[in-house]
Design a protein around this motif. Structure first.
Motif, short mmCIF file in Angstrom:
data_model
loop_
_atom_site.label_atom_id
_atom_site.label_comp_id
_atom_site.label_asym_id
_atom_site.label_seq_id
_atom_site.Cartn_x
_atom_site.Cartn_y
_atom_site.Cartn_z
N ALA A 75 2.56 24.56 -98.13
CA ALA A 75 2.03 25.85 -97.69
C ALA A 75 2.61 26.84 -98.68
O ALA A 75 3.82 27.02 -98.76
CB ALA A 75 2.52 26.16 -96.29
N ALA A 76 1.74 27.42 -99.51
CA ALA A 76 2.24 28.20 -100.64
C ALA A 76 3.04 29.43 -100.20
O ALA A 76 2.71 30.08 -99.22
CB ALA A 76 1.07 28.63 -101.51
N LYS A 77 4.11 29.68 -100.93
CA LYS A 77 4.90 30.88 -100.68
C LYS A 77 4.97 31.64 -102.00
O LYS A 77 5.58 31.18 -102.97
CB LYS A 77 6.29 30.45 -100.21
N ILE A 78 4.30 32.78 -102.05
CA ILE A 78 4.20 33.55 -103.29
C ILE A 78 5.03 34.81 -103.13
O ILE A 78 4.80 35.60 -102.21
CB ILE A 78 2.72 33.92 -103.56
N THR A 79 6.00 35.00 -104.03
CA THR A 79 6.91 36.13 -103.83
C THR A 79 6.98 37.08 -105.03
O THR A 79 7.61 38.11 -104.95
CB THR A 79 8.33 35.61 -103.54
N THR A 80 6.41 36.69 -106.15
CA THR A 80 6.53 37.56 -107.33
C THR A 80 5.17 37.87 -107.94
O THR A 80 4.20 37.12 -107.75
CB THR A 80 7.37 36.88 -108.44
N ASN A 107 -5.55 37.58 -100.77
CA ASN A 107 -4.41 36.95 -100.12
C ASN A 107 -3.79 35.94 -101.10
O ASN A 107 -4.35 34.88 -101.37
CB ASN A 107 -4.93 36.24 -98.87
N LYS A 108 -2.64 36.32 -101.64
CA LYS A 108 -2.04 35.54 -102.74
C LYS A 108 -1.75 34.08 -102.35
O LYS A 108 -2.00 33.16 -103.12
CB LYS A 108 -0.74 36.18 -103.22
N ALA A 109 -1.19 33.92 -101.17
CA ALA A 109 -0.83 32.55 -100.76
C ALA A 109 -2.09 31.70 -100.57
O ALA A 109 -2.14 30.54 -100.98
CB ALA A 109 -0.01 32.59 -99.47
N TYR A 110 -3.12 32.34 -100.00
CA TYR A 110 -4.37 31.60 -99.81
C TYR A 110 -4.94 31.15 -101.15
O TYR A 110 -5.35 30.00 -101.34
CB TYR A 110 -5.38 32.50 -99.08
#
Ligand code: ARG
Length: 564
Positions: A472-477, A86-89
Motif C-alpha cells: 500500500a503505497a506511502k508517498i511522503t516527498t 491522489n499521489k498514493a493511488y
C-alpha cells in the motif's frame, strides 16, 4: 496517464450529467503550467453552451458532484476545474502496471491484427555504409520496435540497393585494377577503394563511364561472368553490414533488394500504360505529375531500362500482395522526399486503393564535427569506424571509472554503440544534426551513457535489496510524486512516438525519467530508510523505473547493461 485520464474523464462526464461525453473530456484535459494549479485541469468553457451557465458556475457544480479515487481534491479557478491527484493511488497504479503486471507497461494491443511493413537501412551495395545510413537504420528499427510494442505484426525489410549502374562501375574498376586476393582479404574496404578510384579516374577519362554502362547492360542481359562478380560483391557487402547490424542487435525479415523486382516491373509498367498514364518524353517513359505540382515520375529510360521509382512501385505492389499491410513505412533521408511523393502519387493514379497506406518518414542530414559527407570522393565516415571509435572511447572511460568491472568489453560495446544511437535519436528526426563524439559519450550530460548508468543504478539497488513486494503505497516527498508522474507518462509517449514516427520522443522521455529518478535517489534514502512502508514503496518505484527505463531504451535500440 492515459488510463488515469480516462477514469477521471468518465467521472467528470458523470458529474456533468452526461452533458459532455468522456472522450471529449479526455481530449480537453490540460496539464496546468505549474504545480499549485493542480496536476490536471479541465476547462469548462465549452460546456457553457450546453449547460447554459457561465464556466465558473459549471466548474463549481462539477466540483461538488465529482468523485474519483485518482483525484484527491479539486479547486475551482475561474472557468477551470483544477484537479489534484491522489499521489498514493497513482503510485500504486503505476507500480501495479510496471512491476507486478505480466505485460510491460506502455505496451498495448492497439495494432492487434494489423500488419506494418517497414523498409529501412537499405544501403546501396558496394558503396560505403556510412554515417548517413545511421538515421534510416536506427529510426527504422526503433519504429519497428515501437509498433511491435503496440501490438502490430511487423515485417522489417532491407530493400538493398543491389542493382544499378554502380555495379557497372565496380565491375569495370575490378577488371582494370582489381586484385582478387586483396578483395578476399580486405573485403568491403577494397570494394569501396575500387569504387572511389573509379570516380577519381572517370573525372579525367569520361570513357570509363561508357564502359561502366556497357558492363551493367551485360549484367542486365544475364552475362554469367558479370553475374558472378555481382553476387560476389553482394555477399561481401552483406557480410560487412551484418557486423554493424549485430552490434545494433538488428535483424531483418527480408533482404529482398531492388534486383528482386527485376521480373515484377513489366506488369506494373503495363498497368500504368493501360491506365493511360504513360507519356513519352524525349524517348523516356514518364508519368506527368504537373497537375500535382511535381516534376514527372520517370518509369523507363530511353533504352527501356527501369529506374528507382519503377522498382519501388513494383515492390509496393508485391508487398501489398504478400503481407497485406495496413501501413508500409519507408525511412530515408529527406533528400528522397520528392521521389516518394511522386511514386506514391503514381500508385494512387494507378487505382490502387491502398496508396494512402504508404508512408514516407524522412530525416535530416548528419555531419561530423561540421564536415559534410560525400560518398564518391571517399571522404566518408563509415558507420563501423564510428562505432569502433565510440566503443574504444567507452572502454577507456570504463577502465578509468570502474577498473574491476567484469565483461568490460561487452559493456563498452553496449555503452559505445548506445551512446551513438542515443545521441543520434535525441533530436527531432527532420533536423539536420552535427555529430560530436565527445557530446555523445559524456557520462554527465543528457546522453546514452548517463541513461544507461541510471539504469545500472536501479539494478544495483535491487540487487542489494531483493525484488520488492507489493505495497500500500506511502508517498511522503515531492521527489517521489514527481517520479510517479513521469513514470505514468510512458504509455502516452509511446503512442505519440508512433503517431509522429518520432523515436526521439522516447529518447527525451528517457532523459526526463532519469532526471526524476536521480532527484528521487539523491533526496530519498532507500535501503536505509527506517519506515518499512516508505522503504517498500521506494523499492517499488526503483523497480518500476528499472522496467520502464529499460523498455524505453530497448525501444530506441540502446542496450541496458546491468553493471557499468
Ligand atoms: N538504397 C537507397 C539509398 O541508399 C534507399 C532505399 C530506400 N527504400 C526504398 N524502397 N526506396 O538511398
Amino acid at each position: 496517464m492515459i488510463e488515469i485520464k480516462k477514469q477521471i474523464a468518465e467521472a467528470l462526464s458523470a458529474a456533468a450529467g452526461g452533458a459532455i461525453d468522456a472522450v471529449a473530456v479526455q481530449d480537453a484535459l490540460e496539464y496546468p503550467p505549474n504545480a499549485d494549479m493542480g496536476d490536471l485541469a479541465f476547462p469548462c468553457f465549452r460546456l457553457s453552451k450546453v449547460m447554459r451557465k457561465a464556466p465558473p458556475a459549471i466548474a463549481a457544480e462539477l466540483s461538488a458532484a465529482f468523485s474519483c479515487p485518482a483525484v484527491e481534491r479539486v479547486e475551482v479557478a475561474g472557468g477551470y476545474l483544477n484537479l489534484f491527484l491522489n499521489k498514493a493511488y497513482l503510485a500504486e497504479y503505476v507500480i501495479g502496471k510496471a512491476v507486478f503486471a505480466d505485460k510491460p507497461y506502455g505496451s498495448s494491443e492497439e495494432g492487434k491484427g494489423k500488419t506494418v511493413v517497414l523498409d529501412y537501412s537499405s544501403p546501396n551495395v558496394a558503396k560505403p555504409f556510412h554515417i548517413g545510413h545511421l538515421g534510416t537504420t536506427v529510426i527504422g528499427h526503433s519504429l519497428k520496435k515501437l509498433h511491435e510494442f503496440a501490438g502490430y505484426h511487423c515485417i522489417g525489410i532491407n530493400h538493398l540497393g543491389d542493382w544499378g549502374t554502380q555495379f557497372g562501375k565496380l565491375i569495370t574498376a575490378y577488371r582494370l585494377w582489381g586484385d582478387k586476393e586483396k578483395i578476399e582479404r580486405d573485403e568491403i574496404d577494397e570494394l569501396v577503394a575500387l569504387y572511389v578510384k573509379f570516380h577519381a579516374e572517370a573525372e579525367k577519362d569520361d570513357s570509363l563511364n561508357d564502359k561502366a554502362r556497357a558492363e551493367f547492360k551485360k549484367l542486365e542481359d544475364g552475362d554469367e561472368e558479370n553475374l558472378a562478380l555481382w553476387k560476389w560483391f553482394i555477399e561481401i557487402s552483406l557480410r560487412e553490414y551484418q557486423k554493424t547490424y549485430a552490434l545494433l542487435d538488428i535483424s531483418f525479415d527480408s533482404y529482398n533488394g531492388e534486383s528482386f523486382y527485376t521480373d515484377k516491373m513489366a506488369a506494373q509498367v503495363e498497368k500504368i500504360r493501360a491506365a493511360g498514364l504513360l507519356k513519352i518524353d524525349d524517348g523516356a517513359s514518364i508519368v506527368d505529375l504537373e497537375e500535382y505540382g511535381m516534376p514527372p515520375c520517370l518509369i523507363l529510360k530511353r533504352d527501356g531500362s527501369t529506374l528507382y521509382p519503377t522498382r519501388d512501385i513494383a515492390a509496393a505492389v508485391y508487398r501489398k500482395n504478400t503481407y497485406d499491410f495496413d501501413k508500409c513505412i519507408y525511412v530515408t533521408s529527406a533528400g528522397q522526399s520528392l521521389h516518394f511523393a511522386q511514386w506514391f502519387k503514381v500508385v494512387e493514379l494507378m487505382g490502387y486503393d491502398w496508396a494512402d497506406k504508404l508512408v514516407h518518414v524522412p530525416y535530416g542530414t548528419v555531419s561530423i564535427d561540421g564536415a559534410k559527407l560525400a560518398t564518391r570522393t571517399g571522404n566518408v565516415v563509415l558507420l563501423k569506424d564510428l562505432f569502433a571509435t565510440a566503443i574504444d572511447k567507452s572502454l577507456g572511460i570504463i577502465e578509468e571509472k570502474n577498473p574491476d568491472l567484469e565483461n568490460k568489453e561487452d559493456v563498452a560495446k553496449a555503452v559505445g554503440v548506445g551512446a551513438v544511437v542515443f545521441h543520434y535519436l535525441s533530436g527531432g528526426r527532420i533536423k539536420d544534426m552535427n555529430f560530436i563524439m565527445e557530446d555523445a559519450l559524456s557520462f554527465d550530460g543528457n546522453t546514452g551513457p548517463y541513461a544507461q548508468y541510471t539504469y545500472a543504478r536501479t539494478c544495483s539497488i535491487l540487487r542489494r535489496a531483493g525484488e520488492p513486494a507489493a505495497v500500500a503505497a506511502k508517498i511522503t516527498t515531492d521527489e517521489e510524486s514527481e517520479l510517479v508522474k513521469v513514470l505514468l507518462r510512458f504509455p502516452e509517449k509511446v503512442k505519440s512516438a508512433i503517431d509522429d514516427y518520432e523515436p526521439s520522443t522516447v529518447t527525451r522521455y528517457a532523459l526526463d525519467l532519469c532526471a526524476a529518478f536521480n532527484r528521487f535517489y539523491h533526496e530519498c534514502p532507500i535501503l536505509n530508510c527506517e519506515d518499512a512502508d516508505i522503504r517498500a514503496t521506494r523499492l517499488c518505484l526503483v523497480s518500476a523505473t528499472k522496467n520502464i527505463l529499460g523498455n524505453a531504451l530497448h525501444l530506441i535500440c540502446v542496450g541496458t547493461p546491468e553493471k557499468i
